[in-house]
Design a protein around this motif. Structure first.
Motif, PDB file in Angstrom:
ATOM      1  N   LEU A 192       0.830  -1.200   0.000  1.00 56.66           N
ATOM      2  CA  LEU A 192       0.000   0.000   0.000  1.00 56.66           C
ATOM      3  C   LEU A 192       0.864   1.250   0.000  1.00 56.66           C
ATOM      4  O   LEU A 192       0.546   2.242  -0.677  1.00 56.66           O
ATOM      5  N   TYR A 195       2.005   1.833  -3.536  1.00 56.62           N
ATOM      6  CA  TYR A 195       0.952   2.414  -4.371  1.00 56.62           C
ATOM      7  C   TYR A 195       0.684   3.866  -3.973  1.00 56.62           C
ATOM      8  O   TYR A 195       0.368   4.705  -4.834  1.00 56.62           O
ATOM      9  N   ILE A 257      -4.277  -1.559  -7.693  1.00 60.29           N
ATOM     10  CA  ILE A 257      -4.164  -2.127  -6.342  1.00 60.29           C
ATOM     11  C   ILE A 257      -5.018  -3.384  -6.260  1.00 60.29           C
ATOM     12  O   ILE A 257      -6.180  -3.394  -6.676  1.00 60.29           O
ATOM     13  N   TRP A 263      -7.997  -0.149   0.813  1.00 62.15           N
ATOM     14  CA  TRP A 263      -7.538   1.237   0.802  1.00 62.15           C
ATOM     15  C   TRP A 263      -8.712   2.180   0.596  1.00 62.15           C
ATOM     16  O   TRP A 263      -9.733   1.827   0.009  1.00 62.15           O
TER      17      TRP A 263
END
Length: 342
Positions: A192, A195, A257, A263
């Motif tokens: 995460l 990204y 993702i 997220w």
């Protein structure tokens, strides 16, 4: 005059072939970079899929070990109860044996003292001997029962030790699996973060070096004047244009993702410390929340998944500048975007 112009044109250098060659080279380079990006994206997706399967296997093993641990604990409790009962029975049997042995010793003493009166107490002595014989038989039986109880107690203690050993082994395996799970979760957090960095990089490229857009830590900070008029929550045309760029980046990010990473993009509304009391908004809480909701609703209308967006209003209680100046008020009136986990 015309003849001199024609001669100057003929003597000039022709740049067009070189420009065409440079443009072709640039197109080939772009195509090559796109091919490399697609190959890297394929291998990354394969790697993420393998990690997900490994995580699922680890979760299944943890569930099985928890079930085995519960069964072992239940068996241990049953063994403890049986051991307590056996110990209580052993204590009762030993007490009974001591009572009978005392009775026998008393009867033997009475027989010795009554030796001089054997003729008179012959029948009583025979009766007492029978009682003694029965007592001895009972003592023998009790001794046998005590021996059996001791053997059962030893077997239960061995079973209890084995159960405790298995319990320790299960705890060790659970700790090991927990450590592996933590490593897998840390890898997800790192993914995460990667990204998030890519998303911030794209936003920087999209928004450019605007003075009313800043990066504070892990957040993009927009001045409220980019999106709204003073005291209003209706998006301005120039604000919608900026959100159009942001929506494109978010839609691309949602495709990149993996779906299992939870997220969200949190949209935070902030105001300055000066109170507001208009017919539309009774407090800064309402104004900051309404502005955040307006941004979220517009992004949803552009195709950004609603489950990936969060709207939050902070009013004047999270200032960037505590001064009481117009410049400080302007800095504190803002919309913040933060890519985080749900």
């Amino acid at each position: 005059m015309a003849l001199s112009r024609s001669r100057r044109s003929d003597s000039g250098f022709n740049y067009w072939p070189g420009f065409v060659d440079a443009l072709s080279t640039l197109v080939l380079a772009i195509v090559f970079l796109l091919s490399v990006f697609l190959v890297v994206q394929f291998f990354l997706s394969q790697e993420v899929t393998g990690k997900d399967k490994a995580l699922e296997r680890l979760n299944a093993q943890i569930a099985q070990l928890n079930e085995l641990l519960s069964l072992e604990k239940l068996g241990k409790l049953n063994l403890d109860d049986q051991l307590s009962q056996m110990r209580a029975g052993l204590a009762s049997a030993e007490a009974e044996r001591d009572r009978v042995k005392g009775l026998y010793d008393g009867l033997a003493g009475a027989g010795a003292s009554a030796q001089g009166r054997a003729n008179e107490l012959g029948k009583a002595l025979d009766s007492e001997k029978q009682v003694s014989a029965r007592a001895l038989a009972q003592i023998e039986v009790l001794n046998q029962q005590i021996s059996a109880l001791r053997r059962q107690l030893a077997a239960l203690e061995e079973a209890l030790d084995a159960s405790e050993k298995r319990d320790k082994e299960s705890q060790t395996r659970i700790a090991d699996l927990g450590q592996r799970l933590n490593v897998a979760l840390a890898q997800r957090v790192q993914e995460l973060s990667r990204y998030r960095s890519e998303f911030f990089g794209r936003l920087r490229a999209i928004l450019g070096n605007r003075p009313d857009v800043r990066i504070v830590g892990d957040r993009f900070v927009f001045q409220s004047e980019v999106f709204f008029d003073t005291g209003q929550a209706l998006l301005l045309p120039e604000g919608r244009a900026e959100l159009d760029k942001l929506a494109t980046a978010l839609i691309d990010l949602d495709k990149q993702i993996p779906a299992e990473i939870a997220w969200v993009l949190r949209v935070d509304g902030h105001t300055d410390v000066r109170p507001i009391n208009s017919p539309q908004f009774k407090s800064n809480w309402e104004l900051s929340s309404a502005r955040a909701i307006s941004v979220v609703q517009y992004l949803v209308s552009l195709g950004v998944p609603a489950q990936r967006l969060v709207a939050a209003g902070f009013a004047e209680f999270q200032p960037l500048d505590a001064e009481k100046t117009e410049e400080a008020y302007k800095r504190n009136r803002r919309i913040e975007l933060k890519l985080t986990e749900r």
